[in-house]
Design an enzyme around this catalytic site. Structure first.
Site, mmCIF file in Angstrom:
data_model
loop_
_atom_site.group_PDB
_atom_site.id
_atom_site.type_symbol
_atom_site.label_atom_id
_atom_site.label_comp_id
_atom_site.label_asym_id
_atom_site.label_seq_id
_atom_site.Cartn_x
_atom_site.Cartn_y
_atom_site.Cartn_z
ATOM 1 N N ILE A 15 43.650 25.775 -30.696
ATOM 2 C CA ILE A 15 42.759 25.826 -29.526
ATOM 3 C C ILE A 15 42.010 24.512 -29.353
ATOM 4 C CG2 ILE A 15 40.708 26.952 -28.569
ATOM 5 C CD1 ILE A 15 41.687 29.548 -29.961
ATOM 6 N N ARG A 35 38.645 17.870 -40.259
ATOM 7 C CA ARG A 35 38.668 17.263 -41.594
ATOM 8 C C ARG A 35 39.848 16.314 -41.781
ATOM 9 N NH1 ARG A 35 38.096 22.511 -45.263
ATOM 10 N NH2 ARG A 35 39.497 23.233 -43.616
ATOM 11 N N ASP A 57 33.462 17.225 -41.601
ATOM 12 C CA ASP A 57 33.437 18.618 -42.029
ATOM 13 C C ASP A 57 32.241 19.302 -41.364
ATOM 14 O OD1 ASP A 57 33.306 21.054 -43.304
ATOM 15 O OD2 ASP A 57 33.269 20.249 -45.335
ATOM 16 N N VAL A 58 32.511 20.270 -40.484
ATOM 17 C CA VAL A 58 31.418 20.915 -39.754
ATOM 18 C C VAL A 58 30.511 21.739 -40.660
ATOM 19 C CG1 VAL A 58 32.594 20.995 -37.515
ATOM 20 C CG2 VAL A 58 32.867 22.906 -39.134
ATOM 21 N N TYR A 149 34.225 38.012 -41.165
ATOM 22 C CA TYR A 149 34.588 37.269 -39.953
ATOM 23 C C TYR A 149 33.929 37.887 -38.724
ATOM 24 C CZ TYR A 149 37.704 35.275 -36.354
ATOM 25 O OH TYR A 149 38.207 34.632 -35.256
ATOM 26 N N LYS A 153 31.131 36.121 -36.213
ATOM 27 C CA LYS A 153 31.394 35.904 -34.787
ATOM 28 C C LYS A 153 30.400 36.651 -33.902
ATOM 29 C CE LYS A 153 34.944 33.113 -35.065
ATOM 30 N NZ LYS A 153 34.885 31.733 -34.553
ATOM 31 N N VAL A 182 45.667 34.636 -30.701
ATOM 32 C CA VAL A 182 46.181 33.432 -30.050
ATOM 33 C C VAL A 182 47.298 32.847 -30.913
ATOM 34 C CG1 VAL A 182 45.571 31.191 -29.047
ATOM 35 C CG2 VAL A 182 43.873 33.034 -29.128
#
Length: 251
Positions: A15, A35, A57-58, A149, A153, A182
């Site tokens: 995405i 990364r 790296d977030v 997860y 979210k 997706v």
């Protein structure tokens, strides 16, 4: 649309790469963060407009700060932030470890929080900004075997809505796009897990996953990017979680 300075996290594949391509095709300068520098360079080579590869790296506060600082040094403040970085993990709730729980929160909730916190001052000062966080359809419903997860979210959608309310009169919009299943590398791992668990072929597992959505197939990354670009282009869409899930959740 006026050319803007955009930053896409998770831009090396899936995405994120599709969002970067859509932004570049629309005439925006696009900084790419993930990364893997090699994968980012591959994506950058396919884009028609100006690009800036910024490996990072977030989940690292220092890395997020360095990324924004590098974009500002080269082009100026980030005007469009598309946060695509994220990942999932499948485990029954009772088998989910503290480390797995924390990993999902760090990547899917704390990382977008830090990016929003860093981006918003420049946007509100300029009187323009567009932020889109790629969440998930499980930001709106519960689903078995993905408790960590799902919780992360749900939190990301709450973060988006709170931020949108805070900056609603500043010219900055904040939205989430909530995809279903997706066709991305992340989904490939889900398909492999289903195939193993049910003792079926990879292709059968893929078809089974696609049939969970009313359209009977996986969503494409470009279809998610279309929704992201709708948010980027409009000043009246804010505080929303836009579903791109083939009709699975009607909200």
């Amino acid at each position: 649309m006026t050319s803007r300075i955009a930053l896409v996290t998770g831009a090396s594949a899936g995405i994120g790469a599709s969002c970067a391509a859509a932004l570049s095709a629309a005439g925006h300068r696009v900084a790419l963060m993930a990364r893997g520098e090699s994968a980012l360079q591959t994506v950058a080579a396919t884009l028609p407009g100006q690009t800036l590869v910024v490996p990072g790296d977030v989940t690292s506060r220092d890395s997020v700060e360095a990324t924004f600082a590098q974009v500002e040094q080269h082009w100026g403040p980030v005007e469009v932030l598309v946060h695509c970085a994220g990942s999932g993990a499948s485990k029954p709730l009772v088998d989910t470890s503290d480390d797995q729980w924390q990993q999902m929160l760090d990547l899917n909730l704390t990382a977008p929080f830090r990016c929003l916190r860093r981006a918003l001052p420049g946007m509100t000062s300029a009187g323009f900004g567009r932020i889109v966080v790629v969440a998930s359809v499980v930001a709106k419903r519960g689903e078995s075997r993905v408790a960590a997860y799902t919780a992360s979210k749900h939190g990301a959608l709450g973060l988006v809505r709170a931020a949108a309310a805070e900056v609603a009169r500043t010219g900055v919009t904040v939205n989430a796009v909530c995809p279903g299943y997706v066709d991305t590398p992340m989904t490939e791992s889900t398909i492999s897990a289903i195939a193993s668990r049910k003792d079926i072929s990879h292709e059968q597992a893929r078809e089974l996953l696609g049939c969970r959505q009313p359209i009977g197939r996986l969503v494409t990354p470009d279809e998610v990017a279309d929704a992201v670009m709708l948010c980027v282009g409009s000043g009246a869409i804010t505080g929303q979680g836009i579903n791109v899930d083939g009709g699975a959740v009607q909200s």
